[in-house]
Design a protein around this motif. Structure first.
Motif, mmCIF file in Angstrom:
data_model
loop_
_atom_site.group_PDB
_atom_site.id
_atom_site.type_symbol
_atom_site.label_atom_id
_atom_site.label_comp_id
_atom_site.label_asym_id
_atom_site.label_seq_id
_atom_site.Cartn_x
_atom_site.Cartn_y
_atom_site.Cartn_z
ATOM 1 N N ARG A 45 2.744 24.032 14.080
ATOM 2 C CA ARG A 45 4.046 24.128 14.732
ATOM 3 C C ARG A 45 4.982 23.245 13.928
ATOM 4 O O ARG A 45 4.744 22.052 13.788
ATOM 5 C CB ARG A 45 3.960 23.671 16.188
ATOM 6 N N GLY A 47 9.339 22.665 12.465
ATOM 7 C CA GLY A 47 10.730 22.797 12.881
ATOM 8 C C GLY A 47 11.155 21.585 13.687
ATOM 9 O O GLY A 47 10.330 20.776 14.122
ATOM 10 N N GLN A 48 12.427 21.473 13.910
ATOM 11 C CA GLN A 48 12.993 20.317 14.599
ATOM 12 C C GLN A 48 12.382 20.115 15.986
ATOM 13 O O GLN A 48 12.129 18.999 16.404
ATOM 14 C CB GLN A 48 14.506 20.485 14.694
ATOM 15 N N SER A 50 9.493 21.844 16.920
ATOM 16 C CA SER A 50 8.163 22.478 16.804
ATOM 17 C C SER A 50 8.183 23.900 17.344
ATOM 18 O O SER A 50 7.213 24.363 17.931
ATOM 19 C CB SER A 50 7.107 21.640 17.537
ATOM 20 N N GLU A 51 9.281 24.606 17.084
ATOM 21 C CA GLU A 51 9.491 25.944 17.613
ATOM 22 C C GLU A 51 9.061 27.070 16.666
ATOM 23 O O GLU A 51 9.107 28.250 17.015
ATOM 24 C CB GLU A 51 10.964 26.130 17.996
ATOM 25 N N ILE A 52 8.651 26.709 15.475
ATOM 26 C CA ILE A 52 8.251 27.695 14.473
ATOM 27 C C ILE A 52 6.743 27.633 14.301
ATOM 28 O O ILE A 52 6.179 26.550 14.107
ATOM 29 C CB ILE A 52 8.944 27.408 13.123
ATOM 30 N N GLN A 54 3.659 28.436 11.952
ATOM 31 C CA GLN A 54 3.352 28.702 10.552
ATOM 32 C C GLN A 54 1.843 28.903 10.460
ATOM 33 O O GLN A 54 1.070 27.992 10.742
ATOM 34 C CB GLN A 54 3.788 27.535 9.680
ATOM 35 N N SER A 104 5.293 32.948 8.927
ATOM 36 C CA SER A 104 6.015 32.085 9.864
ATOM 37 C C SER A 104 6.893 32.926 10.778
ATOM 38 O O SER A 104 7.371 33.991 10.396
ATOM 39 C CB SER A 104 6.913 31.093 9.110
ATOM 40 N N ALA A 105 7.105 32.412 11.996
ATOM 41 C CA ALA A 105 8.018 33.051 12.948
ATOM 42 C C ALA A 105 8.687 31.970 13.774
ATOM 43 O O ALA A 105 8.051 31.014 14.202
ATOM 44 C CB ALA A 105 7.264 34.027 13.848
ATOM 45 N N ASP A 106 9.981 32.153 13.993
ATOM 46 C CA ASP A 106 10.785 31.194 14.739
ATOM 47 C C ASP A 106 10.863 31.636 16.201
ATOM 48 O O ASP A 106 11.363 32.717 16.504
ATOM 49 C CB ASP A 106 12.188 31.144 14.130
ATOM 50 N N GLU A 108 12.439 29.783 18.697
ATOM 51 C CA GLU A 108 13.354 28.806 19.271
ATOM 52 C C GLU A 108 13.646 29.093 20.751
ATOM 53 O O GLU A 108 13.767 28.175 21.554
ATOM 54 C CB GLU A 108 14.664 28.800 18.485
#
Length: 138
Positions: A45, A47-48, A50-52, A54, A104-106, A108
């Motif tokens: 996880r 991203g700022q 942990s929303e992405i 990988q 990867s997928a976001d 958010e």
């Protein structure tokens, strides 16, 4: 019909793995990983918030620095011909070179278990294909 989105969590990632009856482990850092045929796959996880997710594929064959130009050519061709996983060459501090893949997928705004399953199975299936192609380079 209302769909309930959930935040991306390690618990949701492991729920997807359990639902498919996949074996996995969690290391001391909390990273989730599993062995699939010819590769080791991590589910990070990032991203700022942990929303992405990988899905990172570590192929097993190790290469030397002398192999880097041919591995770059392999990765460029792979990335040109396929959407997943993105492939690149990584050199460790000790000079060991390997090909790594990522899907990867976001998420958010949240994710359903079904959506997460789709991304993770994409990373696993295409990651195994990448690992098999890399193994054939040896």
């Amino acid at each position: 019909m209302s769909v309930s989105l959930q935040p991306l969590t390690n618990e949701l990632i492991t729920a997807v793995l359990k639902a498919r009856e996949f074996a996995y482990a969690t290391d001391d850092d909390g990273d989730i990983r599993g062995d699939w045929q010819s590769c080791l796959i991590y589910f990070f996880r990032v991203g700022q918030a942990s929303e992405i997710i990988q899905v990172r594929i570590l192929t097993y064959p190790d290469f030397s620095v002398d192999d880097v130009p041919s591995l770059y050519a392999f990765c460029n061709a792979w990335n040109h011909d396929r959407l997943w996983p993105k492939a690149y060459v990584h050199t460790d501090d000790d000079g060991v070179v390997r090909v790594v893949g990522e899907v990867s997928a976001d998420f958010e705004h949240g994710v359903t278990q079904e959506q997460l399953d789709q991304v993770m199975i994409c990373g696993i299936a295409t990651g195994v294909e990448l690992a098999e192609a890399v193994a054939a380079l040896k």
